[in-house]
Design a protein around this motif. Structure first.
Motif, mmCIF file in Angstrom:
data_model
loop_
_atom_site.group_PDB
_atom_site.id
_atom_site.type_symbol
_atom_site.label_atom_id
_atom_site.label_comp_id
_atom_site.label_asym_id
_atom_site.label_seq_id
_atom_site.Cartn_x
_atom_site.Cartn_y
_atom_site.Cartn_z
ATOM 1 N N SER A 226 -11.394 5.967 11.826
ATOM 2 C CA SER A 226 -10.455 5.406 13.265
ATOM 3 C C SER A 226 -10.741 3.930 12.935
ATOM 4 N N GLY A 227 -11.919 3.221 12.365
ATOM 5 C CA GLY A 227 -11.988 1.907 12.378
ATOM 6 C C GLY A 227 -11.283 1.329 11.037
ATOM 7 N N MET A 228 -11.313 2.034 10.049
ATOM 8 C CA MET A 228 -10.516 1.754 8.896
ATOM 9 C C MET A 228 -9.023 1.984 9.169
ATOM 10 N N ILE A 229 -8.510 2.798 9.712
ATOM 11 C CA ILE A 229 -6.964 3.200 9.818
ATOM 12 C C ILE A 229 -6.696 1.591 10.578
ATOM 13 N N ASP A 230 -7.700 1.218 11.806
ATOM 14 C CA ASP A 230 -6.967 -0.020 12.726
ATOM 15 C C ASP A 230 -7.155 -1.095 11.641
ATOM 16 N N TYR A 236 -4.237 -9.287 7.528
ATOM 17 C CA TYR A 236 -4.792 -9.671 6.317
ATOM 18 C C TYR A 236 -4.702 -8.536 5.265
ATOM 19 N N VAL A 237 -4.683 -7.513 5.592
ATOM 20 C CA VAL A 237 -4.437 -6.362 4.708
ATOM 21 C C VAL A 237 -3.059 -6.360 3.874
ATOM 22 N N THR A 238 -2.053 -6.816 4.650
ATOM 23 C CA THR A 238 -0.671 -6.972 4.002
ATOM 24 C C THR A 238 -0.941 -8.181 3.086
ATOM 25 N N ALA A 239 -1.359 -9.368 3.460
ATOM 26 C CA ALA A 239 -1.553 -10.609 2.887
ATOM 27 C C ALA A 239 -2.100 -10.191 1.507
ATOM 28 N N THR A 240 -3.435 -9.595 1.533
ATOM 29 C CA THR A 240 -3.998 -9.348 0.277
ATOM 30 C C THR A 240 -3.595 -8.420 -0.658
ATOM 31 N N GLU A 241 -2.690 -7.370 0.010
ATOM 32 C CA GLU A 241 -1.750 -6.679 -1.208
ATOM 33 C C GLU A 241 -0.709 -7.476 -1.829
ATOM 34 N N ALA A 242 -0.003 -8.316 -0.803
ATOM 35 C CA ALA A 242 1.107 -9.177 -1.467
ATOM 36 C C ALA A 242 0.454 -10.324 -2.347
ATOM 37 N N PRO A 246 -6.167 -5.606 -6.260
ATOM 38 C CA PRO A 246 -6.065 -4.019 -6.364
ATOM 39 C C PRO A 246 -6.436 -3.459 -4.957
ATOM 40 N N TYR A 247 -5.829 -2.060 -4.776
ATOM 41 C CA TYR A 247 -5.880 -1.470 -3.585
ATOM 42 C C TYR A 247 -7.403 -1.108 -3.238
ATOM 43 N N VAL A 248 -8.350 -0.568 -4.419
ATOM 44 C CA VAL A 248 -9.568 -0.321 -4.293
ATOM 45 C C VAL A 248 -10.446 -1.406 -3.634
ATOM 46 N N LEU A 249 -10.056 -2.530 -4.124
ATOM 47 C CA LEU A 249 -10.822 -3.883 -3.855
ATOM 48 C C LEU A 249 -10.712 -4.171 -2.318
ATOM 49 N N ILE A 250 -9.425 -4.016 -2.169
ATOM 50 C CA ILE A 250 -9.087 -4.162 -0.699
ATOM 51 C C ILE A 250 -9.764 -3.397 0.136
ATOM 52 N N ARG A 251 -9.643 -2.020 -0.122
ATOM 53 C CA ARG A 251 -10.242 -0.953 0.927
ATOM 54 C C ARG A 251 -11.904 -0.979 0.824
ATOM 55 N N TYR A 252 -12.400 -1.307 -0.281
ATOM 56 C CA TYR A 252 -13.875 -1.452 0.060
ATOM 57 C C TYR A 252 -14.608 -2.911 0.475
ATOM 58 N N LYS A 253 -14.006 -4.017 -0.275
ATOM 59 C CA LYS A 253 -14.617 -5.306 -0.039
ATOM 60 C C LYS A 253 -14.007 -5.741 1.416
ATOM 61 N N HIS A 254 -13.014 -5.505 1.752
ATOM 62 C CA HIS A 254 -12.188 -6.016 3.181
ATOM 63 C C HIS A 254 -12.484 -5.139 4.178
#
Length: 338
Positions: A226-230, A236-242, A246-254
């Protein structure tokens, strides 16, 4: 409010909680049927002997005098003597603390190792089979009584599969009481290089730790998901994807990093819950901890020992909560204003 004042406030609240636990335990002893002197010397003893016992333990004093003496003893660390064994309650409690802590910490480690990756997978593959499987696992883990799970694990791994495991794997899970503690096993490993005691300890603690940690594992899995879905839904997730990260780095680092603050809080709080909730698990597996001793005291109606164990568990729970509050206030200063 400064962190110092915040912690002082939490400490005063903890003192009130401990005082409440002490008062409730004394009240339960006062209203329970039966004469404690009969538990010590037996109902067939001479009246003179019972009177001597009542005087020795202060049972002939008015109830308010007994309460004041009882609280003073608790404040000074004097929990009295066991009715059954005549040993100091403090000694009987402290000698069982390491085993309970070993079990609680092992259950926490198992829960974290399983739950966090499972929650990450579930959140990353939302509405996919992996997510459904993790959700089902969480539901089963929260719904399954730990005493039933413990008995099933014993029957499956320590009874039915014992011979096949010995034959094909070279080890099995024992049914009896553990023969060595973690501290003793580590000392033996360091001084002699012999790892057999440590492996024996691992075999003994595996099934109890899984049993105690199952509910915790399910809860942390759901919390991580639930925390990760939130977090995934934040700008900021959309901004980092833009930016092409890499998605893996976004998922684990942020995302996972920002999710860990409430998880750390729950970890600390649940460690205290595991210490108090290990009673049933220790009884099922004959684990030599505080829970096992508490059940023995209940069966013998050994009030000083029961009171000492419950007050110690409450004290540990309060201290862990204060430590978690301090950590959380350091990570997020906003909580000091609540």
């Amino acid at each position: 409010m400064s962190i110092g004042k915040f912690l002082v406030k939490r400490l005063l609240q903890g003192v009130l909680v401990i005082w409440g636990v002490i008062t409730i335990m004394f009240a339960l002893r006062a209203v329970s049927p039966g004469d404690p002197a009969n538990l010590i010397v037996g109902p067939a003893a001479d009246p003179e002997i019972r009177d001597q016992v009542r005087e020795q333990y202060g049972l002939n004093e008015p109830i308010y005098v007994q309460y004041v003496d009882y609280v003073q003893g608790m404040v000074t660390g004097d929990f009295g003597y066991s009715f059954q064994s005549s040993r100091e309650v403090t000694t009987m409690v402290l000698e069982r603390v390491p085993a309970t802590l070993e079990l609680a910490i092992a259950a926490t480690i198992i829960a974290v190792v399983i739950a966090v990756p499972l929650g990450v997978i579930s959140a990353s593959r939302r509405n996919e089979p992996a997510d459904y499987g993790a959700t089902l696992f969480s539901l089963l883990g929260i719904s399954t009584p730990n005493f039933w799970l413990g008995l099933m694990l014993i029957l499956l791994f320590a009874v039915f599969l014992q011979d096949p495991m010995e034959t094909y794997l070279g080890f099995s899970f024992p049914q009896g009481r553990r023969t060595v503690g973690f501290g003793e096993a580590v000392i033996t490993l360091v001084t002699t290089g012999y790892a057999g005691d440590l492996l024996t300890w691992v075999r003994h603690i595996t099934l109890p730790a899984i049993t105690l940690g199952t509910y915790f594992t399910a809860m942390i899995t759901r919390l991580t998901r639930s925390g990760m879905i939130d977090e995934f839904g934040k700008p900021y997730v959309t901004a980092t994807e833009a930016k092409g990260i890499p998605y893996v780095l976004i998922r684990y680092k942020h995302v996972l990093r920002n999710t860990m603050i409430p998880i750390i809080t729950v970890l600390g709080l649940q460690l205290g819950t595991l210490i108090g909730g290990a009673v049933i698990t220790e009884t099922v597996f004959n684990w030599p901890g505080l829970g096992d001793r508490l059940i023995q005291a209940l069966n013998a109606r050994d009030w000083p020992l029961m009171q000492g164990i419950i007050v110690f568990i409450a004290l540990g729970f309060v201290l862990i909560n204060i430590a978690v509050d301090a950590l959380y206030a350091t990570l997020d200063p906003r909580v000091t204003n609540e």
